[in-house]
Design a protein around this motif. Sequence first.
Motif, mmCIF file in Angstrom:
data_model
loop_
_atom_site.group_PDB
_atom_site.id
_atom_site.type_symbol
_atom_site.label_atom_id
_atom_site.label_comp_id
_atom_site.label_asym_id
_atom_site.label_seq_id
_atom_site.Cartn_x
_atom_site.Cartn_y
_atom_site.Cartn_z
ATOM 1 N N GLN A 1 -25.876 -30.707 -10.356
ATOM 2 C CA GLN A 1 -25.093 -31.073 -11.542
ATOM 3 C C GLN A 1 -25.586 -30.315 -12.770
ATOM 4 O OE1 GLN A 1 -25.516 -35.190 -12.883
ATOM 5 N NE2 GLN A 1 -25.217 -34.469 -14.959
ATOM 6 N N LEU A 2 -26.874 -30.347 -13.026
ATOM 7 C CA LEU A 2 -27.424 -29.695 -14.212
ATOM 8 C C LEU A 2 -27.246 -28.180 -14.154
ATOM 9 C CD1 LEU A 2 -30.636 -31.851 -14.664
ATOM 10 C CD2 LEU A 2 -28.513 -31.981 -15.990
ATOM 11 N N ASP A 3 -27.371 -27.600 -12.963
ATOM 12 C CA ASP A 3 -27.163 -26.162 -12.799
ATOM 13 C C ASP A 3 -25.707 -25.796 -13.065
ATOM 14 O OD1 ASP A 3 -28.042 -23.443 -11.902
ATOM 15 O OD2 ASP A 3 -26.602 -23.860 -10.295
ATOM 16 N N LEU A 4 -24.788 -26.543 -12.484
ATOM 17 C CA LEU A 4 -23.369 -26.229 -12.662
ATOM 18 C C LEU A 4 -22.914 -26.474 -14.091
ATOM 19 C CD1 LEU A 4 -21.812 -27.480 -9.298
ATOM 20 C CD2 LEU A 4 -22.476 -25.149 -9.956
ATOM 21 N N GLU A 5 -23.513 -27.447 -14.768
ATOM 22 C CA GLU A 5 -23.215 -27.639 -16.193
ATOM 23 C C GLU A 5 -23.700 -26.428 -16.990
ATOM 24 O OE1 GLU A 5 -23.398 -31.652 -18.218
ATOM 25 O OE2 GLU A 5 -24.702 -31.994 -16.472
ATOM 26 N N ALA A 6 -24.904 -25.951 -16.693
ATOM 27 C CA ALA A 6 -25.467 -24.788 -17.392
ATOM 28 C C ALA A 6 -24.611 -23.547 -17.174
ATOM 29 C CB ALA A 6 -26.900 -24.534 -16.929
ATOM 30 N N LYS A 7 -23.991 -23.438 -16.002
ATOM 31 C CA LYS A 7 -23.174 -22.274 -15.665
ATOM 32 C C LYS A 7 -21.714 -22.430 -16.105
ATOM 33 C CE LYS A 7 -25.902 -20.514 -11.835
ATOM 34 N NZ LYS A 7 -27.114 -21.267 -11.658
ATOM 35 N N GLY A 8 -21.354 -23.584 -16.667
ATOM 36 C CA GLY A 8 -20.000 -23.798 -17.146
ATOM 37 C C GLY A 8 -18.983 -24.040 -16.046
ATOM 38 N N VAL A 9 -19.431 -24.541 -14.895
ATOM 39 C CA VAL A 9 -18.526 -24.815 -13.777
ATOM 40 C C VAL A 9 -18.035 -26.255 -13.821
ATOM 41 C CG1 VAL A 9 -18.354 -24.876 -11.247
ATOM 42 C CG2 VAL A 9 -19.641 -23.053 -12.371
ATOM 43 N N ILE A 10 -18.902 -27.177 -14.252
ATOM 44 C CA ILE A 10 -18.516 -28.573 -14.427
ATOM 45 C C ILE A 10 -18.880 -29.006 -15.836
ATOM 46 C CG2 ILE A 10 -18.785 -29.094 -11.970
ATOM 47 C CD1 ILE A 10 -21.339 -30.643 -12.653
ATOM 48 N N LYS A 11 -18.327 -30.140 -16.231
ATOM 49 C CA LYS A 11 -18.551 -30.637 -17.591
ATOM 50 C C LYS A 11 -18.639 -32.152 -17.569
ATOM 51 C CE LYS A 11 -16.702 -30.298 -22.207
ATOM 52 N NZ LYS A 11 -17.037 -29.306 -23.155
ATOM 53 N N ARG A 12 -19.331 -32.695 -18.569
ATOM 54 C CA ARG A 12 -19.388 -34.147 -18.765
ATOM 55 C C ARG A 12 -18.247 -34.548 -19.686
ATOM 56 N NH1 ARG A 12 -25.773 -35.661 -19.612
ATOM 57 N NH2 ARG A 12 -26.522 -33.980 -18.267
ATOM 58 N N ALA A 13 -17.553 -35.607 -19.331
ATOM 59 C CA ALA A 13 -16.530 -36.145 -20.226
ATOM 60 C C ALA A 13 -17.234 -36.893 -21.354
ATOM 61 C CB ALA A 13 -15.601 -37.083 -19.459
#
Length: 100
Positions: A75-87
């Motif tokens: 989760q933290l990696d994909l957030e850093a890479k802009g693939v997923i986001k927190r609402a």
Amino acid sequence: MPDDKIEIENVNKPGKSERVDRGKYLAMRQALLAILPDEAPGLTVPDAKEALLPLLPDDLFPQGNTAGWWLKAVQLDLEAKGVIKRAPRKPVHLYRLATT
């Protein structure tokens, strides 16, 4: 011999990275992206974990062991890479930004 490690980032610690097991990372990444919706509000982390557990290979995650840690790392990696986001709501809800 292929490298059995992969470098991941952490959205909370910009500029830092860690090397982790490639097979577990890729299995969790695939499962997480498969279950996350592509629009907000998305899924809570516990709901995401429940949905992805059946998708994980038992040889890497027997009875779901360590899945929670790997879910957070991916989760933290994909957030850093802009693939997923927190609402913008509590508790944390995740959704995909791009199909990968």
